[in-house]
Enzyme design. Structure first.
Site, PDB file in Angstrom:
ATOM      1  N   GLU A 144       0.632  -1.494   0.086  1.00 41.49           N
ATOM      2  CA  GLU A 144      -0.003   0.082   0.091  1.00 41.49           C
ATOM      3  C   GLU A 144       0.778   1.344  -0.008  1.00 41.49           C
ATOM      4  O   GLU A 144       0.853   1.907   1.085  1.00 41.49           O
ATOM      5  CB  GLU A 144      -0.908  -0.205   1.307  1.00 41.49           C
ATOM      6  CG  GLU A 144      -1.740  -1.197   1.255  1.00 41.49           C
ATOM      7  CD  GLU A 144      -2.931  -0.947   2.266  1.00 41.49           C
ATOM      8  OE1 GLU A 144      -2.918  -0.123   3.166  1.00 41.49           O
ATOM      9  OE2 GLU A 144      -3.767  -1.896   2.370  1.00 41.49           O
ATOM     10  N   GLU A 202      -5.118  -8.821   1.012  1.00 44.90           N
ATOM     11  CA  GLU A 202      -5.492  -8.426   2.164  1.00 44.90           C
ATOM     12  C   GLU A 202      -7.214  -8.152   1.902  1.00 44.90           C
ATOM     13  O   GLU A 202      -7.445  -7.878   1.208  1.00 44.90           O
ATOM     14  CB  GLU A 202      -4.947  -7.079   2.895  1.00 44.90           C
ATOM     15  CG  GLU A 202      -3.849  -7.266   3.597  1.00 44.90           C
ATOM     16  CD  GLU A 202      -3.129  -5.948   4.203  1.00 44.90           C
ATOM     17  OE1 GLU A 202      -4.038  -4.904   4.664  1.00 44.90           O
ATOM     18  OE2 GLU A 202      -2.145  -5.471   4.164  1.00 44.90           O
TER      19      GLU A 202
END
Length: 463
Positions: free
Chosen positions: A168, A367
């Site tokens: 991220e 995720e």
């Protein structure tokens, strides 16, 4: 066994963690300080209930028992990150032998239990000494990262085949340089753009080093939190706003890392607002020639967008929000604890987008998860009855299955996370694990979802 939702052979079932959020031992065995250790020392009140990263889930000392638990609930793969400041305490320079031993033992223990290690190199945890030199605003720090990546490939590449440069990468940009929820707490769009750009350069340089080493069967990727931008309506103003949000928060990393170039629209937008980063000769070719082999996708919630209702205050700093407003869709399904919308179809939309616009690059869900506060409320017969988590996973997997049936190149599903972990400034506010962590005793206790995922993994699907 004839299952309604059967997944492809060798599908990756597992979970994801990050070093700072799970290892603990934040000042043990020669580990250097990272920005989280430092920020917590400086402003402990910024962290939920004043809990910092010293102990977290104590994985550093308990990884062997934790790996046994992972195996027991059906994991065949597991993503973790290496703590840069544990391995190289100052960020560059001398290696920490105890850290090398720890990561070697961790990898070997996973392999011994038939769990494939996926290693991520960077999960928000800049070594403090390098942050003091400007972090990713500084190209010297990009070079230090490249050296760190190369070191990891050499140390562990004989056993680890799946690598990631960043998790991220947009988040440290948003948190550290736009919205003040990560250290160094800067609010400056131009500096944010520089950090984002230099992170893309760091990604390309690491991939270049990886290719040189020619790791057998090795692949390198990046993990992006792709958040579909849905417009409120088909009004051109809403469509434009959603497109800008998509350019800033998704395509700013997706396009350069997968396609090797930035979207022209994004460059124009950055340029017209005097936000262009400093670029070095050769950068363009570097990005073009060093794209990722595969992609990790983190998906939690959609982004819903509408055109600006009011003109931004000319006196306030320029932010991405000056170009769009967030939109709360009436009737949306919510995880009330986290304040996030639950929209399972988003996972399908992401996969279809990758298939149609990104050459169907190999990907996996790295995720997906549901954080809930005070889960002890749901204890019955000694077990947290987290049916809400089971429903959340099942509904996302149904949409993921549909995407795979339609030809999307998705290889696995990792949950955040296998055990309740420390969550940055939120500390232990919301719990995400299949396994409950008793903070007082550090005892590990299966939740209902752990038994459910065990069956799913064993059968490679469900009804």
């Amino acid at each position: 066994m004839n299952l309604k939702y059967k997944f492809p052979e060798n599908f990756w079932w597992g979970s994801a963690v990050s070093a700072t959020q799970i290892e603990g031992a934040s000042k043990e065995d020669g580990k250097g300080l990272n920005i989280w250790d430092y920020w917590y020392e400086k402003e402990p009140y910024r962290f939920f209930e004043g809990i910092g990263p010293e102990i977290t889930s104590d994985f550093y000392h308990r990884y062997k028992e934790d790996i046994k638990l992972m195996k027991e609930i059906g994991h065949n793969s597991f993503r973790f990150s290496i703590s840069w400041s544990r391995l190289i305490p100052n960020g560059n320079g001398n290696l920490n032998e105890k850290a090398i031993d720890f990561y070697n033992d961790l990898i070997n223990e996973l392999l011994k239990n038939d769990i494939e290690p996926f290693i991520n190199l960077y999960h928000f945890d800049m070594p403090l000494e390098l942050q003091n030199k400007g972090g990713f605003e500084n190209r010297d720090v990009v070079d230090a990262y490249t050296e760190y990546a190369k070191t990891c490939f050499k140390l562990f590449g004989d056993r680890v085949k799946r690598w990631f440069t960043f998790n991220e990468p947009i988040v440290p940009v948003e948190g550290g340089y736009l919205y003040d929820f990560h250290y160094p707490n800067v609010v400056d769009f131009k500096r944010a753009v520089q950090v984002a750009y230099n992170t893309v350069i760091a990604n390309a340089k690491a991939i270049k080093e990886f290719k040189k080493l020619n790791i057998k069967k090795g692949k390198i990727g990046i993990i992006l939190n792709l958040t579909p931008s849905y417009p409120r309506s088909n009004n051109p103003a809403d469509l434009k706003a959603a497109n800008i949000a998509d350019l800033f928060f998704n395509r700013s990393f997706l396009d350069p890392t997968v396609k090797g170039e930035y979207p022209k629209e994004l460059i124009e937008l950055i340029k017209s607002n005097n936000l262009l980063p400093i670029v070095f000769d050769g950068d363009k070719d570097l990005i073009k020639n060093n794209t990722v082999d595969f992609l990790g996708i983190n998906y939690y919630q959609p982004r819903r967008v509408k055109a600006k209702a009011c003109m931004p205050n000319p006196e306030s700093p320029l932010l991405p929000d000056d170009f769009f407003d967030n939109y709360e869709m009436p009737g949306r399904k919510m995880n009330v604890y986290r304040g996030w919308e639950i929209y399972e179809k988003g996972i399908y939309d992401i996969a279809i987008n990758l298939k149609e616009n990104y050459n169907n690059i190999e990907s996996y869900i790295s995720e997906n998860g549901m954080g809930v506060q005070n889960e002890e409320r749901f204890i019955k017969d000694g077990i947290i009855q987290d049916d809400y988590r089971i429903d959340f996973i099942r509904e996302h997997l149904i949409w993921l299955h549909k995407a795979i049936e339609e030809g999307c190149n998705v290889k696995g599903y990792h949950m955040w996370t296998f055990i309740d972990n420390w969550s940055w400034t939120n500390a232990y506010k919301n719990r995400y694990g299949f396994i409950q962590l008793d903070l007082k005793t550090q005892k590990r206790i299966f939740k209902k979802s752990a038994y459910w995922i065990k069956e799913v993994a064993k059968n490679n699907g469900f009804n």
